[in-house]
Design a protein around this motif. Structure first.
Motif, PDB file in Angstrom:
ATOM      1  N   GLY A 250      50.687 -38.086 -20.966  1.00 54.44           N
ATOM      2  CA  GLY A 250      50.858 -37.710 -22.234  1.00 54.44           C
ATOM      3  C   GLY A 250      50.377 -38.039 -23.337  1.00 54.44           C
ATOM      4  O   GLY A 250      51.287 -37.990 -24.137  1.00 54.44           O
ATOM      5  N   ARG A 251      49.526 -39.279 -23.654  1.00 51.88           N
ATOM      6  CA  ARG A 251      49.863 -39.653 -24.775  1.00 51.88           C
ATOM      7  C   ARG A 251      48.336 -38.899 -25.062  1.00 51.88           C
ATOM      8  O   ARG A 251      47.169 -39.834 -25.018  1.00 51.88           O
ATOM      9  N   PHE A 252      48.163 -38.154 -26.059  1.00 54.19           N
ATOM     10  CA  PHE A 252      46.925 -37.532 -26.464  1.00 54.19           C
ATOM     11  C   PHE A 252      46.373 -37.871 -27.512  1.00 54.19           C
ATOM     12  O   PHE A 252      44.821 -37.729 -27.457  1.00 54.19           O
ATOM     13  N   GLN A 253      47.161 -38.440 -28.330  1.00 46.11           N
ATOM     14  CA  GLN A 253      46.468 -39.357 -29.107  1.00 46.11           C
ATOM     15  C   GLN A 253      45.798 -39.977 -28.980  1.00 46.11           C
ATOM     16  O   GLN A 253      44.308 -40.171 -29.226  1.00 46.11           O
ATOM     17  N   GLU A 254      46.259 -40.667 -28.235  1.00 46.65           N
ATOM     18  CA  GLU A 254      45.341 -41.856 -27.467  1.00 46.65           C
ATOM     19  C   GLU A 254      44.186 -41.098 -27.027  1.00 46.65           C
ATOM     20  O   GLU A 254      42.619 -41.724 -27.122  1.00 46.65           O
ATOM     21  N   ALA A 255      44.445 -40.161 -26.171  1.00 46.64           N
ATOM     22  CA  ALA A 255      43.378 -39.770 -25.043  1.00 46.64           C
ATOM     23  C   ALA A 255      42.420 -39.285 -25.772  1.00 46.64           C
ATOM     24  O   ALA A 255      41.477 -39.287 -25.798  1.00 46.64           O
ATOM     25  N   ASP A 256      42.583 -37.957 -26.859  1.00 47.58           N
ATOM     26  CA  ASP A 256      41.345 -38.174 -27.276  1.00 47.58           C
ATOM     27  C   ASP A 256      40.566 -38.547 -28.041  1.00 47.58           C
ATOM     28  O   ASP A 256      39.362 -39.387 -28.724  1.00 47.58           O
ATOM     29  N   ARG A 257      41.551 -40.130 -28.976  1.00 47.55           N
ATOM     30  CA  ARG A 257      40.437 -41.380 -29.588  1.00 47.55           C
ATOM     31  C   ARG A 257      39.877 -41.996 -28.463  1.00 47.55           C
ATOM     32  O   ARG A 257      37.822 -42.003 -28.974  1.00 47.55           O
ATOM     33  N   ASP A 258      39.449 -41.882 -26.954  1.00 46.21           N
ATOM     34  CA  ASP A 258      38.513 -42.659 -26.865  1.00 46.21           C
ATOM     35  C   ASP A 258      38.234 -41.783 -25.861  1.00 46.21           C
ATOM     36  O   ASP A 258      36.915 -42.090 -25.454  1.00 46.21           O
ATOM     37  N   ALA A 259      37.952 -40.380 -25.043  1.00 52.79           N
ATOM     38  CA  ALA A 259      37.223 -39.168 -25.149  1.00 52.79           C
ATOM     39  C   ALA A 259      35.920 -39.311 -26.166  1.00 52.79           C
ATOM     40  O   ALA A 259      35.010 -38.547 -25.824  1.00 52.79           O
ATOM     41  N   GLU A 260      36.924 -39.438 -28.102  1.00 57.16           N
ATOM     42  CA  GLU A 260      35.969 -39.306 -28.652  1.00 57.16           C
ATOM     43  C   GLU A 260      35.002 -40.637 -29.014  1.00 57.16           C
ATOM     44  O   GLU A 260      33.565 -40.479 -29.056  1.00 57.16           O
ATOM     45  N   LEU A 261      35.777 -41.749 -28.723  1.00 56.09           N
ATOM     46  CA  LEU A 261      34.818 -42.478 -28.592  1.00 56.09           C
ATOM     47  C   LEU A 261      33.617 -42.586 -27.739  1.00 56.09           C
ATOM     48  O   LEU A 261      32.563 -43.339 -27.945  1.00 56.09           O
ATOM     49  N   ALA A 262      33.808 -42.078 -26.245  1.00 56.18           N
ATOM     50  CA  ALA A 262      32.908 -41.775 -25.282  1.00 56.18           C
ATOM     51  C   ALA A 262      31.478 -41.313 -25.718  1.00 56.18           C
ATOM     52  O   ALA A 262      30.876 -41.760 -24.749  1.00 56.18           O
ATOM     53  N   LEU A 263      31.538 -41.171 -26.356  1.00 56.78           N
ATOM     54  CA  LEU A 263      30.395 -39.482 -26.479  1.00 56.78           C
ATOM     55  C   LEU A 263      29.605 -40.165 -27.204  1.00 56.78           C
ATOM     56  O   LEU A 263      28.056 -40.351 -26.944  1.00 56.78           O
ATOM     57  N   PRO A 264      29.347 -41.398 -28.050  1.00 59.29           N
ATOM     58  CA  PRO A 264      28.132 -42.072 -28.900  1.00 59.29           C
ATOM     59  C   PRO A 264      27.777 -42.956 -28.049  1.00 59.29           C
ATOM     60  O   PRO A 264      26.681 -43.237 -28.289  1.00 59.29           O
ATOM     61  N   CYS A 265      28.632 -43.771 -27.273  1.00 60.96           N
ATOM     62  CA  CYS A 265      28.106 -44.632 -25.954  1.00 60.96           C
ATOM     63  C   CYS A 265      27.672 -43.930 -25.002  1.00 60.96           C
ATOM     64  O   CYS A 265      25.899 -44.353 -24.795  1.00 60.96           O
ATOM     65  N   ALA A 266      28.309 -42.513 -25.007  1.00 66.31           N
ATOM     66  CA  ALA A 266      27.109 -41.853 -23.835  1.00 66.31           C
ATOM     67  C   ALA A 266      25.345 -41.146 -24.182  1.00 66.31           C
ATOM     68  O   ALA A 266      24.746 -41.653 -23.650  1.00 66.31           O
ATOM     69  N   GLU A 267      25.784 -41.016 -25.839  1.00 64.97           N
ATOM     70  CA  GLU A 267      24.359 -40.560 -25.901  1.00 64.97           C
ATOM     71  C   GLU A 267      23.698 -41.640 -26.142  1.00 64.97           C
ATOM     72  O   GLU A 267      22.703 -42.110 -26.031  1.00 64.97           O
ATOM     73  N   LYS A 268      24.092 -42.439 -26.377  1.00 62.56           N
ATOM     74  CA  LYS A 268      23.821 -43.921 -26.958  1.00 62.56           C
ATOM     75  C   LYS A 268      23.009 -44.093 -25.526  1.00 62.56           C
ATOM     76  O   LYS A 268      21.293 -44.430 -25.487  1.00 62.56           O
ATOM     77  N   ALA A 269      23.440 -44.242 -24.514  1.00 65.14           N
ATOM     78  CA  ALA A 269      22.828 -45.258 -23.107  1.00 65.14           C
ATOM     79  C   ALA A 269      22.116 -43.740 -22.269  1.00 65.14           C
ATOM     80  O   ALA A 269      21.460 -43.939 -21.551  1.00 65.14           O
ATOM     81  N   ASP A 270      21.779 -42.468 -23.026  1.00 69.74           N
ATOM     82  CA  ASP A 270      21.506 -41.441 -22.144  1.00 69.74           C
ATOM     83  C   ASP A 270      22.606 -41.038 -20.592  1.00 69.74           C
ATOM     84  O   ASP A 270      21.612 -41.007 -19.711  1.00 69.74           O
ATOM     85  N   ASP A 271      23.757 -41.228 -21.112  1.00 71.59           N
ATOM     86  CA  ASP A 271      24.192 -40.971 -19.553  1.00 71.59           C
ATOM     87  C   ASP A 271      25.257 -40.190 -20.181  1.00 71.59           C
ATOM     88  O   ASP A 271      26.124 -39.192 -20.914  1.00 71.59           O
ATOM     89  N   PRO A 272      25.157 -38.815 -18.933  1.00 74.09           N
ATOM     90  CA  PRO A 272      24.542 -37.153 -19.279  1.00 74.09           C
ATOM     91  C   PRO A 272      26.625 -36.859 -19.240  1.00 74.09           C
ATOM     92  O   PRO A 272      27.011 -36.125 -19.500  1.00 74.09           O
ATOM     93  N   VAL A 273      26.940 -37.247 -17.651  1.00 74.16           N
ATOM     94  CA  VAL A 273      28.100 -37.444 -17.363  1.00 74.16           C
ATOM     95  C   VAL A 273      29.318 -37.316 -17.776  1.00 74.16           C
ATOM     96  O   VAL A 273      30.590 -36.877 -18.728  1.00 74.16           O
ATOM     97  N   PRO A 274      29.643 -39.074 -18.697  1.00 77.06           N
ATOM     98  CA  PRO A 274      30.704 -39.278 -19.288  1.00 77.06           C
ATOM     99  C   PRO A 274      30.723 -37.651 -20.892  1.00 77.06           C
ATOM    100  O   PRO A 274      31.700 -37.431 -21.478  1.00 77.06           O
TER     101      PRO A 274
END
Length: 458
Positions: A250-274
């Motif tokens: 139920g820590r939605f602010q932290e969840a949104d933060r980590d999900a947002e940070l995951a996207l540039p990492c995934a795009e940099k690594a060309d990793d589609p699943v995350p």
């Protein structure tokens, strides 16, 4: 004349602990050396290598992976070590070292194991065993899910299961050992990616609430290691694991933060699943925070991303989440349609667990459409699956939604009963926001029953 703090400091260093535990001619280490010196070479090798594994104990199958031996040979060796009191039998098929004996075994491995690379090879086989087996558990629970196609490849085979209950039993029985293996493996760049994949494949441990604190701490270890090693792929996946943990808590602010940070990492690594799951997670979190238009954008993006990689269950998840956004925006008809589409995808793939998530979303939409009998049926179907799958969060939330149906149907006694059961199931999991919602419904059910004091307290 030594103080307790000095003694504690001397014993805190594991490398020196055995040397410190002596007084004159009496030494703990000498006792262990006597037993170790009497072992046959194959027994001594087993003793050394098994001591490298972290965790409270080790299963026979996991020990076979460490030693790279058949099960029956492994059992003979382990039972011989039990006979010499260098190993303990924790339970049928499970073994453990006393802490001090484990330290001695590791010291022997450092001194006697040749070539030295065999230590890393043994732990790599153990990691492969856990990852391969956890991937099979994940695949049984989520047929057709594309995550298993994007996990790191393993060289050592894991266990196979005949049914989902057997698979679940293995995962929960191995949870502490599995998470210990993840933490140890995250310390090395060559095993880091397999470590984070093992954690992701074992996400039921975090979602169920059974080991959520240890699971979260392990996720943080993996994330920090990925950042230290500059591994964008591992970091993106670790961040999505943590986003899921925060969401469950139920820590939605932290969840949104980590999900947002995951996207540039995934795009940099060309990793589609995350990248897919980042958009999906941010969409449902936006719903909880009443950012409906933004949530719709995230979920539309998630649907497109899942379709690009052919992940039908992922698409179904995003459709069901989008259904809830439409419901919050007053678009009840389209909400029902989206939930039906998502549920149909799940059902066509035999996806019982996620099919329950579809029925949950459909039950919400039918409730708002005043189709209360149908809503109750869908939610009861979801409840049975969640309870059977040990998904405490969703079991509790489904009881809460059933109490909303009962409230709408003016079945106040049943509404109060379901809400009280929801509070019991959600104890220690789900966070205060979810608890507040359940308490509100419980209060609304208690008031017409003449319990105004309890209602006001809720």
């Amino acid at each position: 004349t030594w103080t307790v703090s000095v003694l504690a400091a001397k014993l805190a260093d594991e490398r020196r602990r055995l040397d410190e535990l002596q007084a004159g001619d009496l030494a703990v280490k000498a006792t262990f050396e006597l037993g170790y010196g009497q072992l046959e070479p194959v027994q001594a090798r087993a003793f050394r290598l098994l001591g490298l594994a972290d965790g409270p104990d080790i299963s026979l199958a996991a020990a076979a992976a460490v030693l790279d031996l058949p099960l029956w040979d492994t059992e003979d060796l382990l039972e011989a070590l039990v006979d010499t009191s260098l190993l303990e039998s924790a339970a049928p098929g499970r073994y453990r070292f006393h802490d001090l004996v484990r330290l001695y075994a590791r010291a022997c491995a450092d001194r006697d194991e040749h070539p030295p690379t065999e230590k890393a090879a043994a732990l790599s086989r153990l990691l492969d065993f856990y990852l391969s087996t956890a991937a099979r558990v994940y695949a049984i629970e989520r047929p057709g899910d594309r995550l298993v196609d994007h996990l790191e490849r393993t060289a050592y085979e894991g266990l196979a299961f005949t049914d989902r209950h057997q698979a679940q039993d293995w995962l929960y029985a191995e949870s502490h050992c599995l998470l210990a293996c993840v933490r140890h493996s995250a310390a090395t760049p060559t095993t880091l990616r397999r470590a984070v994949d093992l954690l992701w494949a074992s996400l039921d441990l975090g979602e169920s609430g059974a080991d959520s604190r240890e699971f979260e701490a392990t996720g943080a270890v993996v994330r920090d290691a990925a950042r230290a090693f500059g591994d964008a792929k591992a970091e993106g996946r670790a961040l999505m694991v943590l986003a899921g943990v925060h969401h469950t808590a139920g820590r939605f602010q932290e969840a949104d933060r980590d999900a947002e940070l995951a996207l540039p990492c995934a795009e940099k690594a060309d990793d589609p699943v995350p990248a897919c799951w980042s958009a999906n997670a941010r969409g449902i979190i936006a719903l909880y925070q009443n950012r409906f238009a933004e949530g719709e954008q995230h979920l539309t993006e998630a649907i497109e991303r899942f379709r690009e990689i052919g992940d039908d269950p992922g698409e179904a998840s995003a459709l069901c989440n989008l259904s809830r956004i439409h419901l919050a925006m007053g678009r009840t008809s389209s909400a029902i349609e989206l939930a039906l589409r998502g549920t149909e995808i799940y059902d066509s793939m035999g996806h019982a667990l996620r099919g329950a998530n579809g029925r949950y979303a459909l039950g919400l939409a039918l409730t708002q459409d005043n189709q209360l009998a149908a809503a109750s049926e869908r939610l009861q179907e979801a409840l049975a699956v969640f309870a059977d799958s040990r998904q405490r969060l969703w079991e509790g939330m489904t009881l809460f939604r059933l109490s909303e149906v009962d409230l709408a149907a003016r079945r106040y006694g049943q509404a109060a009963s379901n809400a009280e059961m929801a509070l019991t199931v959600l104890r220690g999991i789900g966070g205060e926001w979810r608890r507040a919602n359940v308490l509100t419904v419980l209060g609304r059910a208690l008031y017409p029953l003449g319990q105004s004091g309890r209602a006001q307290a809720c």
